[in-house]
Design a protein around this motif. Sequence first.
Motif, PDB file in Angstrom:
ATOM      1  N   MET A 159      16.083  18.735 -53.377  1.00 17.44           N
ATOM      2  CA  MET A 159      15.554  19.348 -54.589  1.00 17.44           C
ATOM      3  C   MET A 159      14.720  20.552 -54.199  1.00 17.44           C
ATOM      4  SD  MET A 159      13.422  17.411 -57.491  1.00 17.44           S
ATOM      5  CE  MET A 159      13.164  18.153 -59.034  1.00 17.44           C
ATOM      6  N   HIS A 160      15.014  21.674 -54.772  1.00 15.30           N
ATOM      7  CA  HIS A 160      14.314  22.883 -54.374  1.00 15.30           C
ATOM      8  C   HIS A 160      13.191  23.270 -55.324  1.00 15.30           C
ATOM      9  CE1 HIS A 160      16.391  25.051 -57.526  1.00 15.30           C
ATOM     10  NE2 HIS A 160      15.650  26.088 -57.258  1.00 15.30           N
ATOM     11  N   HIS A 161      13.052  22.598 -56.430  1.00 20.06           N
ATOM     12  CA  HIS A 161      12.068  23.012 -57.430  1.00 20.06           C
ATOM     13  C   HIS A 161      10.683  22.442 -57.156  1.00 20.06           C
ATOM     14  CE1 HIS A 161      15.656  24.175 -59.656  1.00 20.06           C
ATOM     15  NE2 HIS A 161      14.859  25.086 -60.122  1.00 20.06           N
ATOM     16  N   ALA A 162       9.708  23.168 -57.657  1.00 19.10           N
ATOM     17  CA  ALA A 162       8.313  22.762 -57.520  1.00 19.10           C
ATOM     18  C   ALA A 162       8.069  21.468 -58.281  1.00 19.10           C
ATOM     19  CB  ALA A 162       7.404  23.856 -58.062  1.00 19.10           C
ATOM     20  N   LYS A 163       7.040  20.782 -57.881  1.00 21.37           N
ATOM     21  CA  LYS A 163       6.692  19.531 -58.550  1.00 21.37           C
ATOM     22  C   LYS A 163       5.695  19.750 -59.684  1.00 21.37           C
ATOM     23  CE  LYS A 163       7.622  16.705 -54.492  1.00 21.37           C
ATOM     24  NZ  LYS A 163       8.992  16.542 -54.748  1.00 21.37           N
ATOM     25  N   GLU A 164       5.152  20.947 -59.768  1.00 18.97           N
ATOM     26  CA  GLU A 164       4.250  21.274 -60.870  1.00 18.97           C
ATOM     27  C   GLU A 164       4.505  22.706 -61.304  1.00 18.97           C
ATOM     28  OE1 GLU A 164       0.126  22.442 -58.778  1.00 18.97           O
ATOM     29  OE2 GLU A 164       0.794  20.393 -58.379  1.00 18.97           O
ATOM     30  N   ALA A 165       4.210  23.005 -62.557  1.00 17.56           N
ATOM     31  CA  ALA A 165       4.464  24.332 -63.100  1.00 17.56           C
ATOM     32  C   ALA A 165       3.534  25.354 -62.464  1.00 17.56           C
ATOM     33  CB  ALA A 165       4.272  24.316 -64.608  1.00 17.56           C
ATOM     34  N   HIS A 166       4.062  26.536 -62.274  1.00 18.93           N
ATOM     35  CA  HIS A 166       3.282  27.646 -61.736  1.00 18.93           C
ATOM     36  C   HIS A 166       3.080  28.679 -62.829  1.00 18.93           C
ATOM     37  CE1 HIS A 166       3.823  26.178 -57.671  1.00 18.93           C
ATOM     38  NE2 HIS A 166       5.116  26.050 -57.914  1.00 18.93           N
ATOM     39  N   LYS A 191      17.414  19.221 -64.269  1.00 27.30           N
ATOM     40  CA  LYS A 191      18.787  19.392 -64.740  1.00 27.30           C
ATOM     41  C   LYS A 191      19.529  20.435 -63.900  1.00 27.30           C
ATOM     42  CE  LYS A 191      18.149  18.175 -69.601  1.00 27.30           C
ATOM     43  NZ  LYS A 191      18.248  18.710 -70.983  1.00 27.30           N
ATOM     44  N   ILE A 192      18.856  21.521 -63.571  1.00 25.82           N
ATOM     45  CA  ILE A 192      19.473  22.566 -62.743  1.00 25.82           C
ATOM     46  C   ILE A 192      19.841  21.989 -61.380  1.00 25.82           C
ATOM     47  CG2 ILE A 192      19.008  24.734 -61.516  1.00 25.82           C
ATOM     48  CD1 ILE A 192      17.319  25.539 -64.019  1.00 25.82           C
ATOM     49  N   ASP A 193      18.919  21.260 -60.770  1.00 29.02           N
ATOM     50  CA  ASP A 193      19.184  20.630 -59.471  1.00 29.02           C
ATOM     51  C   ASP A 193      20.349  19.644 -59.556  1.00 29.02           C
ATOM     52  OD1 ASP A 193      17.378  21.914 -57.794  1.00 29.02           O
ATOM     53  OD2 ASP A 193      15.788  20.455 -58.177  1.00 29.02           O
ATOM     54  N   ALA A 194      20.358  18.834 -60.594  1.00 28.15           N
ATOM     55  CA  ALA A 194      21.417  17.835 -60.750  1.00 28.15           C
ATOM     56  C   ALA A 194      22.783  18.509 -60.894  1.00 28.15           C
ATOM     57  CB  ALA A 194      21.128  16.948 -61.958  1.00 28.15           C
ATOM     58  N   PHE A 195      22.840  19.574 -61.680  1.00 24.49           N
ATOM     59  CA  PHE A 195      24.102  20.293 -61.874  1.00 24.49           C
ATOM     60  C   PHE A 195      24.582  20.887 -60.550  1.00 24.49           C
ATOM     61  CE2 PHE A 195      26.669  23.991 -62.990  1.00 24.49           C
ATOM     62  CZ  PHE A 195      27.578  23.418 -63.863  1.00 24.49           C
ATOM     63  N   ALA A 196      23.672  21.506 -59.818  1.00 26.17           N
ATOM     64  CA  ALA A 196      24.038  22.104 -58.527  1.00 26.17           C
ATOM     65  C   ALA A 196      24.537  21.041 -57.559  1.00 26.17           C
ATOM     66  CB  ALA A 196      22.846  22.852 -57.940  1.00 26.17           C
ATOM     67  N   SER A 197      23.850  19.923 -57.482  1.00 21.70           N
ATOM     68  CA  SER A 197      24.240  18.850 -56.566  1.00 21.70           C
ATOM     69  C   SER A 197      25.591  18.250 -56.949  1.00 21.70           C
ATOM     70  CB  SER A 197      23.185  17.746 -56.554  1.00 21.70           C
ATOM     71  OG  SER A 197      21.982  18.223 -56.018  1.00 21.70           O
ATOM     72  N   GLU A 198      25.762  17.989 -58.225  1.00 23.04           N
ATOM     73  CA  GLU A 198      26.997  17.359 -58.691  1.00 23.04           C
ATOM     74  C   GLU A 198      28.224  18.219 -58.417  1.00 23.04           C
ATOM     75  OE1 GLU A 198      29.050  15.887 -62.870  1.00 23.04           O
ATOM     76  OE2 GLU A 198      26.873  16.085 -62.771  1.00 23.04           O
ATOM     77  N   HIS A 199      28.045  19.541 -58.506  1.00 24.46           N
ATOM     78  CA  HIS A 199      29.190  20.447 -58.380  1.00 24.46           C
ATOM     79  C   HIS A 199      29.206  21.223 -57.060  1.00 24.46           C
ATOM     80  CE1 HIS A 199      30.397  19.512 -62.445  1.00 24.46           C
ATOM     81  NE2 HIS A 199      29.138  19.663 -62.817  1.00 24.46           N
ATOM     82  N   GLY A 200      28.278  20.914 -56.151  1.00 24.80           N
ATOM     83  CA  GLY A 200      28.250  21.574 -54.847  1.00 24.80           C
ATOM     84  C   GLY A 200      27.978  23.069 -54.940  1.00 24.80           C
ATOM     85  N   LEU A 201      27.050  23.450 -55.823  1.00 19.97           N
ATOM     86  CA  LEU A 201      26.751  24.861 -56.059  1.00 19.97           C
ATOM     87  C   LEU A 201      25.410  25.260 -55.473  1.00 19.97           C
ATOM     88  CD1 LEU A 201      27.797  24.968 -59.806  1.00 19.97           C
ATOM     89  CD2 LEU A 201      29.108  25.845 -57.855  1.00 19.97           C
ATOM     90  N   GLU A 202      25.283  26.532 -55.186  1.00 19.80           N
ATOM     91  CA  GLU A 202      24.008  27.095 -54.750  1.00 19.80           C
ATOM     92  C   GLU A 202      23.277  27.654 -55.965  1.00 19.80           C
ATOM     93  OE1 GLU A 202      22.216  30.369 -51.591  1.00 19.80           O
ATOM     94  OE2 GLU A 202      24.354  29.952 -51.618  1.00 19.80           O
ATOM     95  N   ILE A 203      21.977  27.447 -55.994  1.00 14.56           N
ATOM     96  CA  ILE A 203      21.134  27.983 -57.069  1.00 14.56           C
ATOM     97  C   ILE A 203      20.496  29.267 -56.546  1.00 14.56           C
ATOM     98  CG2 ILE A 203      19.140  27.604 -58.561  1.00 14.56           C
ATOM     99  CD1 ILE A 203      19.597  24.562 -57.986  1.00 14.56           C
ATOM    100  N   PHE A 204      20.624  30.331 -57.300  1.00 13.98           N
ATOM    101  CA  PHE A 204      20.006  31.603 -56.921  1.00 13.98           C
ATOM    102  C   PHE A 204      18.815  31.863 -57.843  1.00 13.98           C
ATOM    103  CE2 PHE A 204      24.445  31.909 -55.715  1.00 13.98           C
ATOM    104  CZ  PHE A 204      24.347  32.350 -54.406  1.00 13.98           C
ATOM    105  N   HIS A 205      17.791  32.509 -57.301  1.00 12.92           N
ATOM    106  CA  HIS A 205      16.627  32.916 -58.080  1.00 12.92           C
ATOM    107  C   HIS A 205      16.698  34.432 -58.251  1.00 12.92           C
ATOM    108  CE1 HIS A 205      15.328  29.002 -56.540  1.00 12.92           C
ATOM    109  NE2 HIS A 205      14.720  28.921 -57.696  1.00 12.92           N
TER     110      HIS A 205
END
Length: 78
Positions: free
Chosen positions: A1-8, A61-75
């Motif tokens: 999981m690449h996302h932060a655990k708290e909002a910035h 949800k973004i992480d789950a979608f990327a993992s399920e479909h083997g995709l890279e998330i770009f910022h």
Amino acid sequence: MHHAKEAHDLKNPPKHAFVLPREGPLAEALKALLPEAYFSEEHQEWRIDWDPKSFPVQGQKIDAFASEHGLEIFHRYK
């Protein structure tokens, strides 16, 4: 999981992006999971604007979608 655990509090929050075709099964799956996703004609990719109000669910949800479909998330910052 690449996302932060708290909002910035970011001055320029990133958009999350997936390089997917504009139409087809993956595009439909993305729109079903994240209705706020939109196809950027300028960048030719799907984007999701960061929404602090939906944190942390949106990131999960973004992480789950990327993992399920083997995709890279770009910022993207533009």
